[in-house]
Enzyme design. Sequence first.
Site, PDB file in Angstrom:
ATOM      1  CD  GLU A 136    -109.441 -68.622  21.494  1.00 12.15           C
ATOM      2  OE1 GLU A 136    -109.817 -69.243  22.532  1.00 12.15           O
ATOM      3  OE2 GLU A 136    -108.284 -68.477  21.396  1.00 12.15           O
ATOM      4  CG  LEU A 137    -114.647 -63.801  17.725  1.00  6.11           C
ATOM      5  CD1 LEU A 137    -116.036 -63.231  17.654  1.00  6.11           C
ATOM      6  CD2 LEU A 137    -113.705 -62.932  16.893  1.00  6.11           C
ATOM      7  NE  ARG A 138    -108.800 -65.282  24.786  1.00  5.87           N
ATOM      8  CZ  ARG A 138    -107.624 -65.479  25.346  1.00  5.87           C
ATOM      9  NH1 ARG A 138    -106.566 -66.240  24.600  1.00  5.87           N
ATOM     10  NH2 ARG A 138    -107.225 -64.681  26.549  1.00  5.87           N
TER      11      ARG A 138
ATOM     12  NE  ARG B 115    -108.931 -68.468  28.410  1.00  9.83           N
ATOM     13  CZ  ARG B 115    -109.741 -69.314  27.930  1.00  9.83           C
ATOM     14  NH1 ARG B 115    -110.995 -69.372  28.580  1.00  9.83           N
ATOM     15  NH2 ARG B 115    -109.515 -70.229  27.361  1.00  9.83           N
TER      16      ARG B 115
ATOM     17  CG  HIS C  49    -106.063 -72.066  30.160  1.00 10.02           C
ATOM     18  ND1 HIS C  49    -107.160 -72.118  30.080  1.00 10.02           N
ATOM     19  CD2 HIS C  49    -105.527 -71.964  28.846  1.00 10.02           C
ATOM     20  CE1 HIS C  49    -107.745 -72.170  28.748  1.00 10.02           C
ATOM     21  NE2 HIS C  49    -106.764 -71.956  27.772  1.00 10.02           N
TER      22      HIS C  49
ATOM     23  CE  LYS D 132    -107.583 -73.818  25.285  1.00 11.04           C
ATOM     24  NZ  LYS D 132    -107.619 -72.456  24.731  1.00 11.04           N
TER      25      LYS D 132
ATOM     26  NE  ARG E  18     -98.226 -73.112  21.768  1.00 12.35           N
ATOM     27  CZ  ARG E  18     -99.311 -72.489  22.143  1.00 12.35           C
ATOM     28  NH1 ARG E  18    -100.346 -72.635  21.340  1.00 12.35           N
ATOM     29  NH2 ARG E  18     -99.357 -71.753  23.148  1.00 12.35           N
TER      30      ARG E  18
ATOM     31  CD  GLN F 277    -101.237 -68.549  19.666  1.00  8.51           C
ATOM     32  OE1 GLN F 277    -101.260 -67.798  19.079  1.00  8.51           O
ATOM     33  NE2 GLN F 277    -102.028 -69.335  20.535  1.00  8.51           N
TER      34      GLN F 277
END
Length: 221
Positions: free
Chosen positions: A29-31, A59, A115, A143, A184, A209
């Site tokens: 995942e490229l944030r 985001r 979220h 998600k 998770r 996480q």
Amino acid sequence: MIAVPITAETVEAALVDIRKANSKADAIELRLDFLRELNETILKELLQECKKPVIVTFRNKNYGASIECTERMFLLKKAIDFNADYIDLDFDTEKEFINEIAEKKGNTKIILSHHDFNETLPLHSLLQLLQSMLSIEAADVLKIVTYAKDEKDNDTIFALIRAAKAFGKPIIAFCMGPKGRKSRIESIKMGAFLTFASLGRGKESAAGQLTVAEMQEELEK
């Protein structure tokens, strides 16, 4: 599937982490919202370095500053041009932009995300949210991520996953926070689409996480 988020602040550090993730992750995942410098040339360079399926996430906050939706949509569209496997779109994104992305997406799949960083709502509320998200036909994966204030919140998420599976829609769902650690891990065992795990301590994209090594160890039990 374990996705490793790239949360580096500089392009150089991001490239280093991508190379590490290539050998550890099932997906990357490229944030983009973590980067201090970003343009389409940088985005292309980062994507080209990824050897695993890529989720591009941008985001609407970057170091506390709001990012204009038009700027985010421009780079997400570029990610499609550069053949990103997935792009993550917030459910509260203006429908106009969701429609634009849907028309353009080609082989890129859309992860439609929600979220809640404060709590886990009762199951009936999350089921209503699920129904609303299911109405967005462009979404390939849903998600729904919440924050666990209590261990029981994990059970709420497990019920949500079962409901999504009954609709035949792939879902990513778990709880953030220390008390959400169980979700998770167990969400993947229940058939959730993926879970996230960091390259190491200090590289997490959200509270609670696990690292890749920890997640792999847990999933082998």
